[in-house]
Structures are given as C-alpha cells and as structure tokens.
Design an enzyme around this catalytic site. Structure first.
Site, mmCIF file in Angstrom:
data_model
loop_
_atom_site.group_PDB
_atom_site.id
_atom_site.type_symbol
_atom_site.label_atom_id
_atom_site.label_comp_id
_atom_site.label_asym_id
_atom_site.label_seq_id
_atom_site.Cartn_x
_atom_site.Cartn_y
_atom_site.Cartn_z
ATOM 1 N N ALA A 74 95.215 23.756 70.798
ATOM 2 C CA ALA A 74 95.838 22.743 70.810
ATOM 3 C C ALA A 74 96.034 22.677 69.032
ATOM 4 O O ALA A 74 95.335 23.478 68.337
ATOM 5 C CB ALA A 74 95.286 21.280 70.670
ATOM 6 N N GLN A 76 95.199 20.826 66.654
ATOM 7 C CA GLN A 76 93.907 20.531 66.036
ATOM 8 C C GLN A 76 92.732 21.197 66.678
ATOM 9 O O GLN A 76 91.526 20.641 66.939
ATOM 10 C CB GLN A 76 93.516 19.086 65.916
ATOM 11 N N SER A 77 92.818 22.316 67.198
ATOM 12 C CA SER A 77 91.920 23.147 67.775
ATOM 13 C C SER A 77 90.533 23.482 66.909
ATOM 14 O O SER A 77 90.933 24.147 65.988
ATOM 15 C CB SER A 77 92.371 24.596 68.436
ATOM 16 N N ASN A 78 89.547 23.185 67.497
ATOM 17 C CA ASN A 78 88.244 23.456 66.512
ATOM 18 C C ASN A 78 87.934 24.994 66.889
ATOM 19 O O ASN A 78 87.428 25.781 66.003
ATOM 20 C CB ASN A 78 86.985 22.743 67.137
ATOM 21 N N CYS A 80 90.316 27.393 67.236
ATOM 22 C CA CYS A 80 90.866 28.018 66.506
ATOM 23 C C CYS A 80 90.647 27.967 65.119
ATOM 24 O O CYS A 80 90.368 29.289 64.132
ATOM 25 C CB CYS A 80 92.639 27.598 66.571
#
Ligand code: PLP
Length: 334
Positions: A74, A76-78, A80
């Site tokens: 997403a 706001q991917s943690n 990534c």
C-alpha cells in the site's frame, strides 16, 4: 536449537524488549495484566516486524547476487519502508511498487521511502503484483539482477524470522517468570502469523494465539496463512503449527480506515505508557484486545505483540488532529 539455522543479514542486532504495561492494564480495568513485545523497536527505519523477515530475505538476495530489491505494498506500506532501509544497509538498489497515486507532499512512510533512496513506482488501478512482475522483467532486460519480495515479505523464508522471534519471546518470558495465556497480534499478509504458529508449536506453548485481522475475513485470511504456515513448518523441519484464533469482527470500514476504536487504543497506549501504536495494524489489533478483554474473553497474563507501524501516524494528521478526537475522550483522563 529447535530449528535449523539460515544465513542472516544483520538487521536485528539483538532481542527486542519485553515488558509489562502496568498503567495500560490498570486503565483497561478488566482484571488482566497486559505485556508488550516491542517489535516496534527493531533497529532500522524506525522499526517494525518486517526487519525480522528481511534479515533472511536480504541474506538470500545477496547470496543470489542480486543488485536490487523489488517489492510492493500500500502507499503507506511499513514493509516497503523497511525494505528500502534494508536495501540501503546492504548496498542494494530498491524499487517499490506502491498502490495509489503520488501526493504533492509525501508523508509518513512515503517520505521515509524517499529518504532511504528507493525508486517509487505508482500503480493506481493496475494490479500491483502484475506491475511488479513487469518491473522485474524490465530491470532484468536492463542487465540488473532484481530480487522480488512478495507483499509483506511473507514467503516461508521470511516467516522463518517470526519462528525465531517466538523462540526469543519464549526465552525472555522464561527469564521474566511469566507464562502468557493469550497472545494478540495483527496478521495481514500472513508471514508473522505463520512464523509465530510454528514457533509456538515447537516450544510447547499452551496458551492461545489471537490474530486480529485488519483487512480480511477469517476465511480469506486462512487461504493465505494455511499454505504459508505449512510451507514455513516444512522449511524448519517441523510437522506441526499452533492453531491461531482469527478475529474478523474489527474490520470496521476496511483496511486503513481509522475509527473510534483504533483512536481509543492509540490514545490509551500513548497516554498511559508513552508508546505509539499505528492507525492501520497495531491500533486495530489493540482495539481488538481491548474489546476482547472487556468481554472477559482474555486470560491473564496477555501479551500484545507490537509489530510497529507508527510512521503511518504522520499520514493520518487530519484524523488525528480532529478536535473531537483529542479532547472528547473522558475515559482517558490521567
Ligand atoms: C505494523 C504492522 N503490523 C502487522 C503487519 C502484518 O504482518 P504480516 O504481513 O506478516 O501478516 C504489518 C504488515 O504490513 C505491519 O506493517
């Protein structure tokens, strides 16, 4: 050792803290003692659960002669954000396929992705898995050696990180003289759950594992975690995994939509313990814990496994600054 060892790239640097939450437990007022496992304090990129997976995945990438890490998530991917930091630490390039559209002023995890030097590829309507496959093909055609990490780093090798995390917890709990009756965490792409389930079975755990789903029904989540858990167990030479009770009553308006329950949980942990939960995963899981405790469904002592995510708070400024949110929470007065 209960498990065979695998090569690691150093992204952990030691166990994360385990400690009790006396003021939060008193606020909850449900006759249970709540403890916390601080995987929000893993040492890179402001922490989080993905570093436990990446320690194995990056070692594998380096072993295979990779030049770049490629993954997706997403906006706001943690995952990534932590992958971008791991790539920087390992001297690899990093390409992130993010769901959504770029914002004029990147915030939260996206800002940090930029700071870590990742190249961002935005996939809006497009399927991110297909977009990632196309990106990998393009990098290969350009002579690079990309190492593709699926959503959440949830491969059997990634999940091995959480099987070892369980051993870490078991040792800390033994040293602290505490036997957890209930363990609560937030599952999504399934790797954390798969590893914990294999670890719990291997150490003879007798309590219950509760996954508070943040984005899927229990039935759909099971189609992901079932095969992943079996493959993780096989990789670790184990035949069994511990059952996990999945709660899908806390999905609210859907993935990433913060509402009153998550707000209460975030405020309670912040104002009682000085610890930040996030709006998407740990805030929702803690809200589930609070509700289950109020219903008398948890047995003491309870462990909340904090999996990180707080950088996303900075992408929820509007919701967090709503006047009603910050002022109208009488139950949270000191
Ligand atoms: C903060 C946080 N908690 C929990 C999870 C879920 O972990 P998993 O994807 O291993 O199920 C994620 C995954 O993105 C996360 O970022």
């Amino acid at each position: 050792m209960v498990f065979p060892t695998f090569p690691t790239f150093p992204l952990l640097l030691g166990p994360t803290p385990l400690h009790d939450l006396p003021r939060f437990s008193a606020w909850l007022n449900a006759g249970i003692e709540v403890w916390i496992k601080r995987d929000d304090l893993t040492p890179y990129a402001l922490g989080g659960n993905k570093l436990r997976k990446l320690t194995y995945l990056v070692a594998d990438a380096l072993d295979k002669g990779a030049t770049d890490l490629v993954t997706t998530g997403a906006a706001q991917s943690n995952h990534c954000r932590q992958t971008a930091a791991a790539a920087a630490r390992a001297g690899l390039g990093c390409h992130l396929v993010l769901r959504g559209r770029p914002e004029d002023r990147p915030g939260g995890n996206v800002l940090l992705d930029h700071l870590f030097g990742a190249t961002l590829h935005w996939a809006d309507a497009q399927d991110t898995t297909a977009a990632m496959a196309a990106l990998v093909a393009g990098l290969e055609a350009a002579g690079r050696r990309p190492y593709a990490i699926p959503l959440g780093g949830s491969t059997p090798l990634g999940a091995v990180g959480y099987a070892f995390a369980w051993l870490e917890l078991a040792e800390q709990a033994r040293a602290a003289g505490v036997t957890f009756a209930d363990v609560v965490f937030a599952p999504s792409s399934g790797g954390t759950q798969a590893g914990l389930a294999v670890g719990a079975a291997a150490t003879g755990f007798t309590g219950r594992l509760h996954g508070i789903s943040v984005d899927r029904s229990a039935a759909v989540l099971e189609t992901i975690t079932g095969p992943l858990t079996a493959a993780t167990a096989a990789l670790l030479g184990r035949a069994d995994a511990y059952p996990v009770v999945i709660h899908d009553a806390y999905l609210g308006a859907g993935y990433g939509v913060m509402a009153a329950a998550e707000r209460e949980a975030i405020l309670a942990l912040a104002r009682r313990e000085g610890i930040l939960a996030d709006p998407v995963y740990t805030g929702r899981a803690l809200a589930g814990l609070i509700d289950l405790a109020r219903r008398g469904e948890l047995r003491s002592p309870v462990l909340f496994w904090h999996t990180g995510g707080a950088p996303a708070l900075f992408a929820y400024e509007r919701e967090l600054l709503e006047g009603a949110f910050l002022s109208n929470v009488p139950a949270l007065e000191r």
